[in-house]
Write an enzyme that holds these catalytic residues in place. Structure first.
Site, mmCIF file in Angstrom:
data_model
loop_
_atom_site.group_PDB
_atom_site.id
_atom_site.type_symbol
_atom_site.label_atom_id
_atom_site.label_comp_id
_atom_site.label_asym_id
_atom_site.label_seq_id
_atom_site.Cartn_x
_atom_site.Cartn_y
_atom_site.Cartn_z
ATOM 1 N N PRO A 90 0.816 -1.220 0.000
ATOM 2 C CG PRO A 90 -0.988 -1.604 1.433
ATOM 3 C CD PRO A 90 0.306 -2.211 0.944
ATOM 4 C CB CYS A 91 1.211 3.714 -2.646
ATOM 5 S SG CYS A 91 -0.446 4.291 -3.062
ATOM 6 C CD GLN A 92 -3.047 3.796 1.114
ATOM 7 O OE1 GLN A 92 -2.138 2.987 1.016
ATOM 8 N NE2 GLN A 92 -4.306 3.487 0.877
#
Length: 364
Positions: A90-92
């Site tokens: 997940p890139c958050q």
């Protein structure tokens, strides 16, 4: 082409998976923690319209509680049979839209779970995908740590040769300006070359030998008027009179001061789709010809998802799945390049063949 088996981590709604299977890999396991994403994968796997993910087990699991032995068991593969592990944690934690806390963000530690699986399975190759922001977190130290960990085993011995770059998906025929970092890792082989660009990205700046960019108008070609039940996920938000009036008066490329989204230019690729936070907020941009935001299906066209790929959930769930995904066509380009140079498959599909295999008739 020989059969090459793959395992997908952080699968989401299947953007990487679609492209990687279109290129020629056979995915045997898709896993994600998100309920709606897994339901989307199960729904589309169960349909008889194609061959995507037909051999894949769909496992809704928290990767931090998913031992590697169970991953292999669920995939029905031995370590020696795994040709590719792919995925984008997940890139958050790294996005320029976030707080840039890097590895101090709990989600950032999912990087190390990806590394753990690579080290314990030791596949012949891997593909790591993430947002551009990962390159500059902690002045680039996080990215250098990541590469050092990916190319070595726990003892520090080098196992993989890496090649990596920041890509603009519009340069590969996707109707969207979207930057993504890709890292290839290959064992028993020198680092593979990066894919060659097929399209120039600015309509008014042609480059000899490259195709023109794919535009929003091309992406929307043949879609019925929204709202429509003829095609899945083609019902958008209902706007009040004030919003409609505001959108109506906007020019191409202009940004709305309240929603902070742009009116699309039909003669250019789209802006990057806005994902939103974990609590919602994901949205497409403003339709080029109509005073409304684009529907999830129109956003899916921008992302190069086939029209038959349906996203589950209501309201914010489909657009978040679409916005979080890697464009399948771009994923196909990345995977085809790996097959050609990492596995010696000279007949790996080119751009036109990938478009056809993905059923993107509006791009043909």
């Amino acid at each position: 082409m020989n059969t090459h088996y793959a395992i997908s981590l952080f699968s989401g709604a299947g953007g990487l998976d679609l492209g990687i299977e279109a290129a020629g890999f056979v995915t045997r396991l898709c896993t994600d923690i998100d309920d709606f994403s897994c339901k989307t994968l199960e729904l589309n796997k169960s349909r008889q319209h194609g061959t995507f993910l037909q051999e894949a087990t769909i496992a809704q699991r928290n990767i931090k509680e998913y031992p590697t032995e169970e991953i292999l068991k669920d995939a029905g593969l031995t370590r020696e049979q795994v040709d590719l592990v792919y995925g984008g944690p997940p890139c958050q934690a790294f996005s320029v839209f976030g707080k840039r806390q890097g590895i101090n963000d709990p989600r950032g530690t999912l990087l190390w779970d990806y590394i753990r699986v690579i080290r314990e399975i030791q596949p012949k190759s891997f593909i790591f995908e993430n947002v551009a922001g990962i390159l500059t977190v902690d002045d680039g130290r996080v990215f250098e740590m990541l590469k050092a960990a990916l190319e070595t085993d726990e003892s520090g011995k080098k196992c993989y040769n890496l090649s990596s770059a920041l890509f603009n998906t519009a340069a590969y025929g996707v109707p969207q300006y979207r930057q993504r970092v890709i890292i290839y890792g290959v064992r028993s082989h020198e680092a593979i070359p990066l894919p060659v660009e097929t399209h120039y990205t600015q309509p008014d700046a042609p480059i000899a030998g490259l195709l023109p960019p794919v535009t929003v108008a091309t992406a929307f070609k043949g879609l019925p008027d929204a709202p429509s039940n003829v095609i899945a996920n083609h019902i958008g938000r209902v706007h009040g009179p004030a919003v409609i009036e505001r959108y109506k008066n906007m020019g191409y490329g202009e940004r709305d001061s309240k929603t902070r989204i742009n009116r699309l230019d039909p003669n250019k690729p789209s802006y990057t789709i806005v994902v939103g936070s974990d609590k919602g907020g994901g949205k497409g941009h403003i339709h080029p010809f109509l005073p409304r935001e684009v529907t999830p299906r129109e956003s899916a066209r921008i992302q190069t998802f086939p029209d038959f790929w349906e996203f589950t959930g209501t309201s914010r769930h489909p657009i978040r799945q679409v916005g979080n995904a890697v464009p399948p066509l771009f994923a196909g380009v990345i995977a085809s390049n790996l097959l050609r140079y990492g596995f010696g498959e000279a007949d790996a599909p080119n751009y036109a063949e990938l478009v056809h295999r993905l059923g993107l008739s509006y791009l043909e």
